[in-house]
Design a protein around this motif. Structure first.
Motif, PDB file in Angstrom:
ATOM      1  N   GLU A   1      -8.131   5.901  -4.556  1.00 46.59           N
ATOM      2  CA  GLU A   1      -7.954   4.847  -5.540  1.00 46.59           C
ATOM      3  C   GLU A   1      -9.112   3.862  -5.403  1.00 46.59           C
ATOM      4  OE1 GLU A   1      -3.107   4.438  -6.070  1.00 46.59           O
ATOM      5  OE2 GLU A   1      -4.210   2.919  -4.939  1.00 46.59           O
TER       6      GLU A   1
ATOM      7  N   HIS B   1      -9.959   3.205   5.347  1.00 44.44           N
ATOM      8  CA  HIS B   1     -10.437   3.134   3.975  1.00 44.44           C
ATOM      9  C   HIS B   1     -11.837   2.522   3.979  1.00 44.44           C
ATOM     10  CE1 HIS B   1      -6.256   4.017   3.088  1.00 44.44           C
ATOM     11  NE2 HIS B   1      -5.942   3.041   3.930  1.00 44.44           N
TER      12      HIS B   1
ATOM     13  N   SER C   1      -0.940   6.736   1.896  1.00 46.31           N
ATOM     14  CA  SER C   1      -2.328   6.390   2.179  1.00 46.31           C
ATOM     15  C   SER C   1      -2.696   6.727   3.626  1.00 46.31           C
ATOM     16  CB  SER C   1      -2.567   4.896   1.951  1.00 46.31           C
ATOM     17  OG  SER C   1      -2.367   4.557   0.606  1.00 46.31           O
ATOM     18  N   TYR C   2      -3.979   7.030   3.837  1.00 45.71           N
ATOM     19  CA  TYR C   2      -4.503   7.164   5.185  1.00 45.71           C
ATOM     20  C   TYR C   2      -4.545   5.798   5.854  1.00 45.71           C
ATOM     21  CZ  TYR C   2      -6.064  11.940   4.150  1.00 45.71           C
ATOM     22  OH  TYR C   2      -6.117  13.261   3.827  1.00 45.71           O
TER      23      TYR C   2
ATOM     24  N   VAL D   1      -9.395   3.344  -1.416  1.00 43.02           N
ATOM     25  CA  VAL D   1      -8.177   3.610  -0.653  1.00 43.02           C
ATOM     26  C   VAL D   1      -7.878   5.105  -0.731  1.00 43.02           C
ATOM     27  CG1 VAL D   1      -5.721   3.096  -0.408  1.00 43.02           C
ATOM     28  CG2 VAL D   1      -7.310   1.296  -1.130  1.00 43.02           C
TER      29      VAL D   1
ATOM     30  N   VAL E   1       0.854  -1.184   0.000  1.00 43.67           N
ATOM     31  CA  VAL E   1       0.000   0.000   0.000  1.00 43.67           C
ATOM     32  C   VAL E   1       0.892   1.236   0.000  1.00 43.67           C
ATOM     33  CG1 VAL E   1      -1.795   1.262   1.252  1.00 43.67           C
ATOM     34  CG2 VAL E   1      -1.788  -1.232   1.274  1.00 43.67           C
ATOM     35  N   SER E   2       0.516   2.246  -0.789  1.00 45.47           N
ATOM     36  CA  SER E   2       1.283   3.484  -0.824  1.00 45.47           C
ATOM     37  C   SER E   2       1.401   4.074   0.578  1.00 45.47           C
ATOM     38  CB  SER E   2       0.605   4.490  -1.755  1.00 45.47           C
ATOM     39  OG  SER E   2       1.179   5.773  -1.620  1.00 45.47           O
TER      40      SER E   2
ATOM     41  N   GLY F   1      -5.848   8.760   0.380  1.00 44.11           N
ATOM     42  CA  GLY F   1      -4.500   9.200   0.702  1.00 44.11           C
ATOM     43  C   GLY F   1      -4.365  10.704   0.633  1.00 44.11           C
TER      44      GLY F   1
END
Length: 298
Positions: free
Chosen positions: A290, A195, A191-192, A279, A187-188, A281
């Motif tokens: 995303e 989700h 990202s928070y 997702v 996962v980037s 971010g």
């Protein structure tokens, strides 16, 4: 069978059963997907819910019968198209056509007609649609889940948006973020921690499950939360451009619509039943989302 053929087979079934019982499970079977998935696709593509489309078609045919068959009683036409009483039929008829069923038999009266829909591929422009295809191993998410009606009805909170607002207001989103731990490597890192997971299990033809979730890692605390295992699969991932937070809702809707109307019909992939991830971010003060769709090659 390609995407267009499946969608139009479902429409054939609806059209041939407007004067009878329409089983949503059969509509979905002909489209080779779940009932909830078909209804979501239909709404994003047509900008009207499947239930509303069926209602409009029934009342269109009822109006034609009232005009062309003077011998038919209003109560008989009402029952033919699924209304249990003349009162409920008259209410629905007037809501759509602006007149009562009896008035529809007058010469020169104006009525509305909603024709049968057919799905076609059209060229809409040359706007690029960013996406990537990734195969991921199985992973887990955990969080708070609710079941919502596809038509948006039910008790409060009756939509995912209200579920988010309520969970922010009572601190549940912040608590989930605190329990999330480290983000997994796939996962980037922009990202928070919180989700959304949608359509990950069957809850009925007219409902769908929705979870405010965090990715489960070795540092997560999932005690007291629902845990969902996401199987290894291929994902089609559609990222948004950097946006302001108040544009998130509209951006998600646009991505869904473009996925169903532009990418899916011509991609050579089909959507797997369920397992949609949203997702979220942030980077450089702007936000992003995303959409992850489970897919497979046709």
């Amino acid at each position: 069978m390609d995407w267009l053929e499946r969608m139009n087979r479902a429409m054939d079934y609806i059209e041939s059963n407007l004067a009878g019982e329409i089983e949503l499970s059969e509509v979905a079977r002909r489209a080779c997907c779940s009932s909830h998935q078909y209804q979501r696709m239909f709404s994003f593509i047509t900008n009207v819910t499947l239930a509303e489309y069926i209602r409009r078609r029934k009342l269109t045919l009822a109006a034609l019968e009232l005009q062309n068959n003077e011998a038919a009683r209003v109560i008989d036409i009402a029952m033919k198209y699924g209304y249990e009483s003349p009162v409920s039929f008259a209410r629905a008829f007037q809501s759509l056509h602006g007149i009562t069923p009896t008035m529809a038999r007058q010469d020169g009266i104006a009525l509305k007609a909603y024709p049968r829909l057919s799905f076609l591929i059209t060229i809409k422009g040359v706007d690029a649609m960013n996406y990537r295809i990734e195969t991921k191993e199985s992973f887990e998410v955990f969080g708070m889940e609710r079941v919502f009606r596809t038509d948006g009805g039910g008790d409060e909170p009756d939509t995912p948006e209200q579920f988010w607002k309520q969970s922010h207001a009572n601190g549940e989103v912040e608590r989930l973020a605190a329990n999330a731990g480290d983000l997994p490597r796939f996962v980037s890192q922009d990202s928070y921690k919180v989700h959304a997971l949608c359509s990950y299990k069957h809850t009925g033809n007219d409902t769908f499950p929705y979870m405010l979730c965090a990715f489960k890692s070795g540092t997560s605390n999932a005690n007291g939360y629902s845990v969902i295992t996401i199987p290894a699969q291929t994902w089609a991932i559609f990222p948004s451009e950097p946006i302001a937070w108040d544009e998130i809702g509209g951006t998600i809707e646009t991505l869904y619509r473009r996925f169903y109307t532009e990418w899916l019909p011509t991609s050579g992939y089909e959507q797997l039943d369920g397992m949609e991830l949203q997702v979220f971010g942030e980077k450089a003060g702007l936000h992003s989302v995303e959409l992850w769709f489970g897919v497979r090659k046709i």
